[in-house]
Motif scaffolding. Sequence first.
Motif, short mmCIF file in Angstrom:
data_model
loop_
_atom_site.label_atom_id
_atom_site.label_comp_id
_atom_site.label_asym_id
_atom_site.label_seq_id
_atom_site.Cartn_x
_atom_site.Cartn_y
_atom_site.Cartn_z
N HIS A 1 0.83 -1.21 0.00
CA HIS A 1 0.00 0.00 0.00
C HIS A 1 0.87 1.26 0.00
O HIS A 1 0.55 2.25 -0.69
N ASN A 2 1.95 1.25 0.76
CA ASN A 2 2.87 2.40 0.78
C ASN A 2 3.53 2.58 -0.58
O ASN A 2 3.66 3.72 -1.07
N ILE A 3 3.95 1.46 -1.19
CA ILE A 3 4.56 1.54 -2.52
C ILE A 3 3.55 2.07 -3.53
O ILE A 3 3.89 2.88 -4.41
N HIS A 4 2.31 1.62 -3.41
CA HIS A 4 1.25 2.09 -4.31
C HIS A 4 1.08 3.60 -4.21
O HIS A 4 0.92 4.30 -5.24
N GLY A 5 1.13 4.12 -3.00
CA GLY A 5 1.00 5.57 -2.82
C GLY A 5 2.16 6.33 -3.44
O GLY A 5 1.97 7.39 -4.07
#
Length: 286
Positions: free
Chosen positions: A15-19
């Motif tokens: 999720h952090n990478i997606h952001g």
Amino acid sequence: MASLRQIRQRMKAIHNIHGITKAMGMIATFRFKRSENRFSRSRNYFQEMEKMVANLSAAAVDLKDPLFENRKIKKKALVVMTGDKGLCGAYNSNLIKAAMHWLKENSAYSPVIIPVGKVCHEFCRKKSVPTLLGYPEKALADLLLAKKITEELKQAFLSGQVDSVEILYVAYKPGSAGRNYQIPFLSLSYLMENAKDPKNAVDYIYGADFDTVFTTLLSRYLEGKVYMTLLESLTSESSARMLAMKQATDNAEDVLDNLKLLRNKTRQATITRELSEIVSGASVLV
């Protein structure tokens, strides 16, 4: 099978990478629109200048300009325009592979690379690739940089340091990452090919003598050619980075969907196992 805790930790990381990739994609889109706007506005002007130079070349058959000297080639140079950063797919690696292939093909002509862009500049430094000049500041892509590159390339050609100069860059193609494109730069003997066609002979009214007008126009033409190549290369790089970040964001979303499914299956299996243990324990007590 991974535990629920491990799955949740991985989901948090994805999720952090997606952001991050989504934010970088938005930045790349903004830079792409800005560079494409600059490129499209300048392209029409340069195309008209190119037509004028081609027309005047038909009347310049007897012009004694050293830039037109078709000398025996002993040393070749290739200007390689890469990006200043990565995270743009195979944009930089394809250019470097093509440059290394060019070095092998022209090994008999003492080839040298002229890197434009931090990626190629650092690669040549680390791999000890023979270079002549270096411009690690391609992100500027302004007229001052174009004039600087043009003047130093002209001096290298006129002084005999090189006998041929070509430019390798990624041509902009809307909706894709573009493709490698190699064009001649010096000498300008390739312009004389148009002189063989009488249809290209256009009559102009000159305010000064022909040689003065044509020589001045050639300087502007070379500067414009470098400037347009810088802009097109920058636009292609921004387009490639935008596509790469979009693909990375889509991939992150797919991974998150798969992890959510795995989390639900794991949770269901855990609940089923616990219920089975409770039922088994109750049957023993009975």
